[in-house]
Write a protein that holds these residues in place. Structure first.
Motif, mmCIF file in Angstrom:
data_model
loop_
_atom_site.group_PDB
_atom_site.id
_atom_site.type_symbol
_atom_site.label_atom_id
_atom_site.label_comp_id
_atom_site.label_asym_id
_atom_site.label_seq_id
_atom_site.Cartn_x
_atom_site.Cartn_y
_atom_site.Cartn_z
ATOM 1 N N TYR A 81 -0.425 4.365 -4.374
ATOM 2 C CA TYR A 81 0.233 5.139 -3.354
ATOM 3 C C TYR A 81 0.139 4.547 -1.900
ATOM 4 N N ARG A 89 -5.838 11.217 -0.537
ATOM 5 C CA ARG A 89 -5.308 10.580 -2.198
ATOM 6 C C ARG A 89 -5.464 9.509 -3.035
ATOM 7 N N GLN A 138 -6.940 7.953 -6.068
ATOM 8 C CA GLN A 138 -6.078 6.277 -6.798
ATOM 9 C C GLN A 138 -7.648 5.889 -6.999
ATOM 10 N N ASN A 195 6.535 8.975 -2.827
ATOM 11 C CA ASN A 195 5.585 9.018 -3.033
ATOM 12 C C ASN A 195 4.572 9.697 -2.006
ATOM 13 N N GLU A 196 5.715 9.751 -0.520
ATOM 14 C CA GLU A 196 4.929 10.596 0.815
ATOM 15 C C GLU A 196 4.300 11.877 0.502
ATOM 16 N N ASP A 204 1.961 12.175 -1.811
ATOM 17 C CA ASP A 204 0.758 12.088 -1.284
ATOM 18 C C ASP A 204 -0.200 13.494 -0.486
#
Length: 794
Positions: free
Chosen positions: A30, A58, A62, A775-776, A779
């Protein structure tokens, strides 16, 4: 042997997973798992520029997943993007794994590919390498430079210029470009000039312009007023005319190089009105893969590049496509090679091109979201046309003179005799004022022509045009300022800081932007010089090439910046204001008819007007305050938070506003209207064929799609592009990669928000509701919400 593959995004992971077998596990980081905290002390110059990194929320999650997966794998493959940022993400992951002692001697290799195809990925895996330390050093130097500049200059701005937001190594130079252009426009003095147009007839109408009078070639400003123009027209009354000369020549127009990041952003802005950030968001999706007929397919190569090079395989596949789909004269004998024009080009990538030219835009038009399709169509046409034949154009020039040889009128025309690459693609320009192709009649020298009319036409010279997104990016690229991956962010930061505004696709510099630029120009001139910023980019390139030590460059930069800051510490606010009054004199104190001194107070008559820096922004005030309370806004361009500015000002629209159609929606082809209701202005799109809504036994007419116009937006600036953007809400970004539940973004009473699993999360100010990616959003959702503390009972 099981291998763990790390990429940036879940979309990229999903696409790559379809190409690799059971011996590979692909997971996403990410983006960056850690960053420099936005506080003092994250870069330590006195400790050899050591950087203090911090895992984001995040990133922690991850990294935990990576550590867990790595336990059952034998090797770690870092497959992040093939540029400095991608190299940096791989380095960060490796550093954290080493810090946590999670590698346990397992090999770590870096694999890079420019396109997400099975063959490209396999070739990369077969040819791994180590993380490039030079690229990482260049990344570290860039981050440290930007941090030190921002966290050193910004506090100076806050102390000396109340209301200022920030300064940055690249953003301040881009702001200067826009601010300087405003200064050029203000200093511009329009000049009157006249054209003499001649309308003739011989077989067909011939439109001409006077180019010579009394044996003198005429420059644009030679006919300066109406009296001169009228005198010339009078002298030619009743004259007879004939063809003096005919000149015909054949020219070739060569195809354009395939896109690099900046030229893609420019052409998408001109053709579709896309912002740079929207173009990059769409291109990212095309690169990482989109769903077509139930399969995830990557359509283009990596989109952050300043190389116009095409691989031999790409050249072969494109030429094969042209050969199979066009007549043989559309394919040149040899493949075309292009040399990049951008200053300091450094990315060793290919140009942006379709992964497979056989996937034509037409074949997927009905299967892809419209804006994605339009961008792919543009990229595909530009790349394929770059390997096609040149166009042949016949250019004709006819000069017509009067029999007394007082005047010569000229007509020009061009005809495309072979379209070549233009059968597929033609580039747009910001200010398209090209003469359209026109066919002139076949005439002979000495042939008489009929004069239908000779007409004088008044004109005035025009000031330089304000920058569009396209022309600003082009200028930044020409000057060597910024890099392919930074242009969109530079523009976004300037708008987010309210230094500039985009109005009818042109950048206007706000008062705050003018003042900040003037301050930096007076007291930190070195750091807003175009050459200085370009030289810094060259030094960063030298670091990436292994020819410079990053800490030495930082040391030199830091020492000079410290000296400069120390020199401004003793500055008094009055000294700052005096410098700004002088630097911005024509802007702050424009000339007033009948007033000798524009700085003389119009109220008390003996006070001097000056810039004032207030708690709520800057304004003009009288030096005799508090005896004289005269104040005014800085300029007519001011769009600050005023009573007018909070109600869709500055608009000339009245209370009796009539609804008006502003165009057709590009996707639905339905008319889009601008309307006014009891709560303000709004956009409406009505589908007359929409099926009725059935509730129980009752049928009600389908409601039109509506979107409110923010009160800070001037109604005069609302166009179709803005309307389409407003109507796009709510936006569905896609499904959460872990739960599969949908994520949408929208605007509400308290601002933009993310909706997921019946919960609402505010969208940070740094992100736009129109361009935020899946993706943002994921996150942001991963970060814990701040708990509101209860106030103690009284």
């Amino acid at each position: 042997m099981t291998k763990l593959v790390i990429v940036e995004s879940p979309a990229k992971a999903k696409t790559i997973n379809t190409y690799l077998g059971k011996d590979y596990h692909v997971i996403a980081s990410y983006g960056h798992i850690r960053d420099l905290p936005t506080k003092q002390g994250s870069v330590l110059p006195e400790q050899h520029f050591e950087m203090v990194w911090e895992l984001n929320d995040r990133g922690k999650k991850q990294l935990k997943e990576i550590v867990s997966q790595l336990k059952s794998c034998d090797e770690l493959l870092l497959a992040t993007d093939p540029d400095r940022e991608g190299e940096a993400i791989s380095w960060h992951v490796t550093e954290e794994l080493q810090r946590q002692k999670a590698l346990k001697g397992k090999p770590v290799r870096r694999v890079v590919f420019n396109e997400i195809t099975k063959s490209a990925i396999q070739k990369a895996i077969d040819n791994p390498r180590d993380v490039d330390k030079n690229l990482v050093s260049a990344y570290l130097a860039r981050r440290a430079l930007d941090y030190l500049m921002g966290f050193t200059l910004s506090p100076v701005l806050w102390r000396k210029l109340p209301g200022s937001r920030s300064a940055g190594r690249v953003q301040s130079v881009a702001l200067r470009l826009i601010s300087d252009r405003e200064g050029e426009i203000e200093a511009f003095k329009a000049q009157e000039y006249w054209k003499i147009l001649g309308s003739f007839f011989a077989k067909k109408d011939i439109e001409t312009q006077l180019i010579e009078y009394k044996s003198k070639k005429l420059d644009r400003l030679d006919i300066a007023n109406e009296a001169q123009a009228t005198s010339i027209v009078t002298s030619l009354n009743g004259a007879e005319f004939r063809v003096q000369s005919i000149q015909t020549k054949q020219t070739k127009r060569n195809p354009f190089a395939p896109f690099i990041t900046s030229t893609l952003q420019q052409d998408a802005s001109r053709k579709f009105g896309f912002s740079a950030s929207k173009t990059m968001q769409l291109a990212q999706q095309l690169y990482e893969g989109i769903d077509i007929d139930g399969k995830t397919v990557a359509l283009i190569t990596y989109m952050r590049t300043d190389s116009t090079n095409l691989s031999n395989d790409a050249l072969t596949s494109i030429r094969d496509y042209v050969k199979d789909n066009f007549d043989k004269n559309y394919l040149p004998d040899q493949a075309r090679q292009y040399k990049t024009k951008s200053k300091n080009a450094q990315e060793a990538h290919e140009a942006i091109r379709p992964v497979d030219p056989k996937i034509s835009p037409k074949s997927i038009e009905a299967k892809v979201q419209r804006d994605l399709w339009r961008l792919y169509d543009l990229i595909w046409k530009r790349a394929v046309s770059s390997q096609m034949s040149s166009a042949d154009i016949d250019q004709t020039r006819i000069d017509i003179e009067d029999t007394n040889k007082l005047s010569v009128f000229r007509a020009t025309g061009s005809v495309i005799t072979f379209d070549g690459f233009m059968a597929l693609y033609n580039e747009s320009s910001d200010d398209e004022d090209e003469e359209k192709s026109k066919l002139l009649p076949a005439l002979q020298e000495g042939q008489a022509v009929e004069c239908k009319a000779i007409t004088p036409e008044q004109h005035f010279t025009l000031p330089p045009a304000r920058y569009t997104e396209a022309s600003l990016i082009k200028k930044l690229e020409e000057l060597g300022i910024g890099r392919p991956s930074t242009y969109a962010n530079i523009i976004k930061v300037l708008q987010d800081r309210s230094y500039v505004r985009l109005d009818k696709k042109r950048f206007f510099c706000e008062d705050r932007g003018r003042i900040v630029t003037a301050f930096l120009h007076n007291f930190f001139e070195r750091y807003v010089e175009y050459d200085f910023t370009a030289q810094m980019e060259t030094q960063l390139d030298d670091i990436a090439d292994g020819n410079q030590k990053w800490d030495i460059i930082l040391k030199t930069f830091w020492e000079k910046l410290q000296e400069n800051v120390t020199a401004t510490n003793a500055l008094r606010i009055t000294e700052v204001i005096d410098a700004l009054n002088l630097d911005l004199a024509t802007y702050l104190f424009p000339a007033v008819d009948g007033q000798a001194d524009p700085r003389k107070c119009p109220e008390c008559k003996d006070g001097i007007l000056s810039l004032k820096l207030g708690k709520f922004g800057s304004f003009i005030g009288c030096s005799n305050y508090p005896t004289c309370n005269h104040t005014r806004k800085l300029s007519s361009n001011d769009t600050g938070s005023t009573e007018e500015g909070s109600d869709n000002a500055p608009s000339k629209l009245t209370e009796s506003f009539e609804p008006k159609e502003i165009g057709q929606h590009p996707e639905t082809h339905l008319p889009v209207f601008l309307k006014k209701g009891p709560y303000g202005f709004y956009i409406e799109m009505v589908d007359p064929e929409a099926p009725p809504i059935v509730v129980g036994k009752k049928k009600t007419k389908a409601k039109p799609k509506r979107a409110s116009i923010p009160k800070t937006v001037a109604i005069d600036s609302v166009d179709l592009n803005m309307a389409v953007e407003l109507l796009s809400l709510p936006r569905e970004l896609g499904n959460h990669p872990e739960t599969g539940w949908p994520i949408t973004v929208n605007k509400g009473r308290f601002g933009p928000y993310i909706q997921y699993n019946d919960a609402f999360t505010s969208l940070p100010d740094s992100l736009s509701v129109y361009t935020v990616t899946l993706n943002e959003a994921v996150d942001i959702l991963a970060k814990p919400k701040e708990k509101k503390t209860k106030k103690p009972a009284k």
